[in-house]
Design a protein around this motif. Structure first.
Motif, PDB file in Angstrom:
ATOM      1  N   ASN B 217      33.983  74.338  39.967  1.00 29.46           N
ATOM      2  CA  ASN B 217      32.539  75.099  40.607  1.00 29.46           C
ATOM      3  C   ASN B 217      31.698  74.340  39.474  1.00 29.46           C
ATOM      4  OD1 ASN B 217      30.371  76.761  39.707  1.00 29.46           O
ATOM      5  ND2 ASN B 217      32.230  78.485  40.727  1.00 29.46           N
ATOM      6  N   ASP B 219      28.902  74.983  38.571  1.00 25.10           N
ATOM      7  CA  ASP B 219      28.161  76.217  37.540  1.00 25.10           C
ATOM      8  C   ASP B 219      29.303  77.099  36.278  1.00 25.10           C
ATOM      9  OD1 ASP B 219      25.626  75.447  38.673  1.00 25.10           O
ATOM     10  OD2 ASP B 219      26.104  76.593  40.490  1.00 25.10           O
ATOM     11  N   SER B 220      30.008  77.303  37.242  1.00 27.18           N
ATOM     12  CA  SER B 220      30.820  77.946  36.157  1.00 27.18           C
ATOM     13  C   SER B 220      31.226  76.873  34.904  1.00 27.18           C
ATOM     14  CB  SER B 220      32.716  78.657  36.777  1.00 27.18           C
ATOM     15  OG  SER B 220      31.661  79.230  37.913  1.00 27.18           O
ATOM     16  N   ALA B 221      31.329  75.713  35.351  1.00 30.45           N
ATOM     17  CA  ALA B 221      31.753  74.355  34.406  1.00 30.45           C
ATOM     18  C   ALA B 221      30.452  74.748  33.123  1.00 30.45           C
ATOM     19  CB  ALA B 221      32.072  73.065  34.980  1.00 30.45           C
ATOM     20  N   TRP B 222      29.118  74.474  33.487  1.00 25.85           N
ATOM     21  CA  TRP B 222      28.230  74.129  32.906  1.00 25.85           C
ATOM     22  C   TRP B 222      28.586  75.938  31.658  1.00 25.85           C
ATOM     23  CZ3 TRP B 222      24.883  71.861  30.144  1.00 25.85           C
ATOM     24  CH2 TRP B 222      23.999  72.467  29.701  1.00 25.85           C
ATOM     25  N   TYR B 223      28.589  77.180  32.282  1.00 28.55           N
ATOM     26  CA  TYR B 223      28.177  77.901  31.456  1.00 28.55           C
ATOM     27  C   TYR B 223      29.711  78.466  30.762  1.00 28.55           C
ATOM     28  CZ  TYR B 223      23.701  79.993  33.776  1.00 28.55           C
ATOM     29  OH  TYR B 223      22.901  80.714  34.012  1.00 28.55           O
ATOM     30  N   SER B 224      30.790  77.355  31.099  1.00 31.55           N
ATOM     31  CA  SER B 224      31.727  77.519  29.920  1.00 31.55           C
ATOM     32  C   SER B 224      31.762  76.075  29.171  1.00 31.55           C
ATOM     33  CB  SER B 224      33.264  76.945  31.125  1.00 31.55           C
ATOM     34  OG  SER B 224      32.976  78.174  32.011  1.00 31.55           O
TER      35      SER B 224
END
Lengths: 513, 336
Positions: B217, B219-224
């Motif tokens: 994911n 986007d999840s990666a970016w937010y993490s």
């Protein structure tokens, strides 16, 4: 009133699990029958049996004067049952009118060749769209219309196939207040026409407003059916959760104003390049939970994304414990102790390809790494310990931390996400719509967790569209309107009316003029 | 007391998930874990039965290992591109260009070892270009590498003046063609070393974990806090290095640099990754599976030669086997 559908003694067993235990449920003409229950209570399973997706293990389904021991999707549709799922099934690439008649396009003959009769389709589409109050050209492509309009297309589609019973699965989940009002008007019209509506929702206020009868399921068992006019929201919660749920999470001895407490987080003059947020400043004090209200698109989430470095800002300073920090990416935000529980768990929260343990450990690994998150090794031992600790701490219900996160309920997924930020020792935690699509039992657990984190000295910021949520959790509520904070309330003098007024004042004035 | 109770499987307070027991060793689970290996054994078995006189010899083993190595090397790079839900179509062209440049350098008198290092560096650079183009344009890697595939092939033709290059030091070709203990081809050992390093990278390092996260994911990666662009770049550099090494290995085995070398190799590399259990949607897969997948492709190739299938027919059979093995895998995985 005529009974349109009656499900009697329905049992559904999956290998190793009984999902439904002897459920009876009926739908009468001209009523809205609310189906209520926490996630995993069996609402969806019951509706899937009605729509023919699942076959019941035991029980009968009577539709009109026909009795079935099981339904296929075709039986269900032919006998006038339509289900509008939360994930809408409209086809974006087709026009509204084509969507309405998909699979049964009106045809005409040109010589020996049968072709689609677009004139007829257009005429009938207009009639149907008028019934659901959809003011659009029927030839508009569905991808160009809003979610609430897509929902109207789905309802019109149900009408096109002359459905008698329309099941709506959390239809208001992604609608604004105004859109919800519109939907309710449509539902009232459908009632007048003698349709039976099954309405699934977690929002108790809405249920009281639109429902006629309400049936509650819990853990696959039938709890009871009541007339909506005879129950309160509290009764419903008790039926659903099986226990009383705390209403407020503020401390009773909390000060009227936190002005005198130390400031742990501060934002000064924050603006975004795209103009969605203009010159916003606020302070968060120790022990205070600060909530942000406002309409969708008013700048709340947009501001949080800018603070977290996920989206660019043009101006603004951020201070943690009085020290200015430089944040241009989520990585820098995390390094500085910020955390963000995003609005969409599935899209921006968790990793569907990871188990619980990896979903949690990713954050501490990133935080302790060098070189933009790349340098360092993963320790299986640390990973396991850290996941087990958060499982305990957050009360994540799972049989093992090696379980894939997609197997958990929404509430438990959210607890995993919260766990990953806590595991990384985050100091300031931003919650964006923290309980979207989460059942009441898990909600109360998450509220209690937020309060606990705040008590431990961490900063808690909450963005929410659900006013009862903000009122239950926050000490202070700031209201956004058109990219600015227009008013701030202490929870003691905040009411839903005041907040709604503050968040819409300008807009109402403009429309009135 | 109360807390520990809450964490146990309590049918009254949880969803369905609580009641699930730890997965048993069903056929399905065994297939998921060892299915690729099973296909390999099956294929080898078929060959052993069909041509026992040729099959049971060390020469056969040596040959299969040597032939598979190039494919396995390329496939391991391709694996990373697929792991981030992308793809690298330029691998064949990188193999050719690196082989050609390394050959030219050696012919021009550059010491073989230095030429090889420069060749691998060129592979890394070509991967870097792919990664940069993906990041800067924001286009899907399919489009970018479809373009660079053609560009790099063109550059190979220009550099070589469209003709083969040969006549480089025997020390180089002899080394690449060597067999350790007379059985294990040195190229297989190179492939194994690369596999061990990459396997370590995927399982034990943060960058490896981040790549899986990014593939699962974005986007999840970016937010993490995962730097999406940086990791995309790293992935394509790994792919470039793998293809670069493969280019040098191929050069040594063939003994000349052909401008049309490795044409269509991306097909085999993709097939090896997918047969090896890599998810086309990103985020799932293992290096060991890819090695098995590459080996299967090698065995199929070798088998068809052994059975003396006309080369015209081999393409057809290969294509059918690729579809068949992946379909079988999905079919079994879905069936309960």
């Amino acid at each position: 009133m005529d009974t349109l559908v009656e499900m009697k003694g329905v049992v559904k067993k999956f290998p190793g699990v009984t999902a439904l235990k002897d459920i009876s449920f009926d739908i009468k003409a001209g009523e809205v029958h609310v189906l209520l229950g926490e996630n995993g209570a069996g609402k969806s399973t019951l509706m899937k049996i009605l729509s023919g997706v699942y076959q019941p293990t035991e029980g009968t389904i009577v539709i009109g004067d026909k009795e079935f021991s099981k339904l296929t999707p075709k039986d269900s549709a032919e006998n006038g049952i339509s289900v509008i799922y939360q994930e809408l099934s409209v086809i974006n690439e087709l026009s509204i009118q084509e969507n309405l008649f998909v699979g049964k396009l009106p045809m005409k003959k040109i010589g020996p060749v049968k072709v689609v009769d677009y004139a007829e389709m257009n005429k009938r589409a207009k009639e149907l769209m008028a019934k659901v109050g959809l003011k659009r050209d029927p030839k508009t492509l569905v991808e160009e219309i809003s979610i609430s309009e897509k929902q109207q297309v789905e309802i019109a589609k149900a009408l096109a196939s002359d459905s008698k019973v329309i099941v709506m699965d959390e239809p208001t989940a992604s609608l604004t207040n105004e859109e919800v009002n519109h939907l309710f008007a449509v539902i009232r019209n459908l009632k007048k026409e003698g349709k039976g509506i099954v309405f699934i929702s977690h929002k108790l206020g809405e249920i009281i407003e639109i429902g006629d009868r309400v049936s509650v399921l819990k853990d696959g068992a039938y709890v009871g059916t009541k007339l909506v006019s005879e129950v309160t929201q509290d009764d419903l919660v008790t039926m659903m959760v099986g226990r009383q749920v705390k209403k407020n999470y503020q401390h009773e001895n909390a000060p009227e104003s936190f002005e005198n407490e130390p400031v742990i987080f501060e934002v000064q003059n924050l603006s975004r390049r795209d103009g969605k947020v203009n010159d916003v400043s606020f302070k968060l004090h120790k022990g205070e939970i600060l909530g942000f209200s406002g309409l969708v698109g008013s700048g709340r989430s947009e501001m949080m994304n800018a603070i977290f470095g996920a989206e660019p800002r043009s101006n603004g300073k951020i201070f943690i414990d009085g020290k200015e920090v430089r944040i241009k990416s989520p990585y820098q935000a995390i390094k500085n102790g910020l955390a963000m529980v995003t609005e969409n768990r599935r899209e921006t929260g968790f990793f569907h390809n990871f188990d619980i343990k990896k979903n949690i450990s990713i954050l501490p690994f990133i935080k302790t790494s060098k070189g933009g998150g790349t340098v360092g090794l993963v320790s299986k031992k640390f990973e396991k310990e850290c996941a087990e600790k958060e499982k305990q701490d957050m009360n994540i219900k799972c049989y093992s931390v090696e379980q894939n996160i997609t197997e958990l309920s929404g509430g438990n997924q959210q607890k995993v996400i919260l766990g990953k930020w806590v595991a990384a020792d985050s100091q300031i935690i931003i919650f964006d719509e923290p309980t979207k699509g989460i059942d009441i039992g898990s909600k109360s657990e998450i509220y209690a967790l937020m309060r606990r984190l705040s008590d431990e000295g961490k900063g808690v910021l909450v963005v929410s569209s659900e006013l009862p949520e903000l009122l239950a959790v926050c000490d202070t509520i700031a209201v956004f309107r058109e990219g600015e904070i227009v008013e701030t309330f202490s929870h003691k003098d905040a009411t839903e009316e005041k907040i709604i007024k503050a968040s819409t004042a300008d807009i109402v004035r403009k429309e009135g003029a | 007391m109360a807390k520990s109770k809450a964490n146990q499987a309590n049918p009254a307070d949880g969803g369905l998930t609580l009641k699930k027991q730890k997965e048993k060793l069903t056929f399905n689970v065994i297939w998921q874990r060892y299915g690729t290996f099973g296909i390999l054994v099956l294929l080898l078995g078929i060959l052993a039965v069909a041509k026992p006189e040729n099959f049971f010899s060390t020469a056969t083993l040596t040959q299969i290992l040597a032939q598979s190595s190039v494919n396995i090397l390329i496939a391991m790079g391709e694996f990373f591109a697929i792991l981030i839900a992308g793809i690298d179509l330029s691998v064949g062209s990188v193999v050719a260009l690196v082989g050609m440049v390394t050959a030219k350098l050696m012919v021009a008198g550059v010491p073989p070892l230095l030429a090889v290092l420069l060749g691998i560096l060129l592979g890394a650079f070509l991967g870097f270009l792919n990664g940069m183009l993906v990041n800067v344009t924001g286009l899907h890697p399919f489009i970018i590498t479809l373009g660079t595939q053609a560009i790099m092939r063109g550059v190979t033709l220009i550099v070589s003046n469209s003709s083969a290059v040969y006549g480089f030091p025997a020390s180089f070709t002899n080394f690449i063609s060597k067999n350790v203990f007379g059985i294990f081809p040195i190229v297989a050992i190179i492939a194994i070393v690369v596999a061990v390093i990459l396997s370590f990278l995927t399982r034990k390092t943060k960058v490896g974990r981040n790549i899986y996260a990014l593939g699962g994911n974005k986007d999840s990666a970016w937010y993490s806090g995962i730097n999406v662009n940086l990791h995309t770049l790293i992935v394509f550099i790994i792919s470039g290095i793998c293809s670069g090494i493969a280019g040098i290995v191929l050069l040594g085995r063939v003994g000349s640099a052909e401008p049309a070398a490795a044409t269509g190799f991306e097909t085999y590399a993709i097939a090896a990754s997918i047969i090896g259990g890599t998810s086309f949607f990103g985020g799932k897969g293992k290096i060991f599976g890819v090695v098995m997948g590459g080996f299967i492709i090698g065995v199929i190739n070798f088998g068809m030669n052994l059975l003396a299938l006309p080369s015209t027919l081999q393409q057809v059979v290969m294509g059918a086997l690729i579809i068949g093995s992946v379909a079988l895998d999905r079919f079994v995985a879905r069936k309960r």
